[in-house]
Design a protein around this motif. Structure first.
Motif, PDB file in Angstrom:
ATOM      1  N   UNK A 137      44.278  37.963  34.740  1.00  0.00           N
ATOM      2  CA  UNK A 137      44.859  39.112  35.427  1.00  0.00           C
ATOM      3  C   UNK A 137      45.234  38.655  36.826  1.00  0.00           C
ATOM      4  N   UNK A 138      46.543  38.636  37.098  1.00  0.00           N
ATOM      5  CA  UNK A 138      47.030  38.133  38.379  1.00  0.00           C
ATOM      6  C   UNK A 138      48.184  39.011  38.851  1.00  0.00           C
ATOM      7  N   UNK A 139      48.449  38.985  40.146  1.00  0.00           N
ATOM      8  CA  UNK A 139      49.588  39.753  40.668  1.00  0.00           C
ATOM      9  C   UNK A 139      50.899  39.264  40.041  1.00  0.00           C
ATOM     10  N   UNK A 140      51.877  40.152  39.984  1.00  0.00           N
ATOM     11  CA  UNK A 140      53.165  39.817  39.369  1.00  0.00           C
ATOM     12  C   UNK A 140      53.876  38.681  40.102  1.00  0.00           C
ATOM     13  N   UNK A 141      53.771  38.640  41.415  1.00  0.00           N
ATOM     14  CA  UNK A 141      54.398  37.558  42.155  1.00  0.00           C
ATOM     15  C   UNK A 141      53.489  36.331  42.116  1.00  0.00           C
ATOM     16  N   UNK A 142      54.041  35.180  42.398  1.00  0.00           N
ATOM     17  CA  UNK A 142      53.243  33.961  42.389  1.00  0.00           C
ATOM     18  C   UNK A 142      53.214  33.298  41.028  1.00  0.00           C
ATOM     19  N   UNK A 143      54.372  33.158  40.401  1.00  0.00           N
ATOM     20  CA  UNK A 143      54.461  32.592  39.067  1.00  0.00           C
ATOM     21  C   UNK A 143      53.846  31.202  38.988  1.00  0.00           C
ATOM     22  N   UNK A 144      54.033  30.398  40.022  1.00  0.00           N
ATOM     23  CA  UNK A 144      53.474  29.047  40.019  1.00  0.00           C
ATOM     24  C   UNK A 144      51.950  29.094  39.944  1.00  0.00           C
ATOM     25  N   UNK A 145      51.340  30.056  40.629  1.00  0.00           N
ATOM     26  CA  UNK A 145      49.890  30.216  40.573  1.00  0.00           C
ATOM     27  C   UNK A 145      49.453  30.546  39.152  1.00  0.00           C
ATOM     28  N   UNK A 146      50.190  31.420  38.472  1.00  0.00           N
ATOM     29  CA  UNK A 146      49.878  31.776  37.081  1.00  0.00           C
ATOM     30  C   UNK A 146      49.914  30.538  36.190  1.00  0.00           C
TER      31      UNK A 146
ATOM     32  N   UNK B 231      46.782  28.823  34.194  1.00  0.00           N
ATOM     33  CA  UNK B 231      46.858  28.693  32.745  1.00  0.00           C
ATOM     34  C   UNK B 231      46.732  27.232  32.319  1.00  0.00           C
ATOM     35  N   UNK B 232      47.401  26.339  33.021  1.00  0.00           N
ATOM     36  CA  UNK B 232      47.328  24.908  32.703  1.00  0.00           C
ATOM     37  C   UNK B 232      45.906  24.382  32.896  1.00  0.00           C
ATOM     38  N   UNK B 233      45.257  24.826  33.956  1.00  0.00           N
ATOM     39  CA  UNK B 233      43.884  24.392  34.221  1.00  0.00           C
ATOM     40  C   UNK B 233      42.934  24.828  33.107  1.00  0.00           C
ATOM     41  N   UNK B 234      43.046  26.079  32.690  1.00  0.00           N
ATOM     42  CA  UNK B 234      42.192  26.584  31.603  1.00  0.00           C
ATOM     43  C   UNK B 234      42.497  25.839  30.305  1.00  0.00           C
TER      44      UNK B 234
END
Length: 72
Positions: free
Chosen positions: A25-34, A38-41
């Motif tokens: 669950x993450x804010x809509x902005x910040x796609x790179x953070x998402x 996801x890659x880390x998990x």
């Protein structure tokens, strides 16, 4: 963390039933953070030791510690 008592058929490429589900669950902005999260998990879940630890965890805190621990 969701561990299913009985794995479910997810029609995955490897045809292995699913017994662990992760939700971000993450804010809509910040796609790179998402994508980074996801890659880390995904990298962590490739480890048999990490999967064993998650499956044997008795609390959400233990699951988090397993996913956050880079030494595992």
């Amino acid at each position: 963390k969701t561990l299913f008592k009985k794995p479910i058929d997810f029609q995955s490429v490897d045809e292995v039933p699913v017994d662990i589900v992760c939700l971000l669950l993450m804010p809509a902005q910040g796609t790179l953070t998402h994508l980074n999260a996801l890659a880390s998990i995904a990298r962590r879940l490739r480890s048999a030791e990490v999967l064993r630890s998650i499956r044997s965890a008795s609390s959400p805190e233990q699951v988090y510690a397993t996913l956050a621990n880079e030494d595992v």
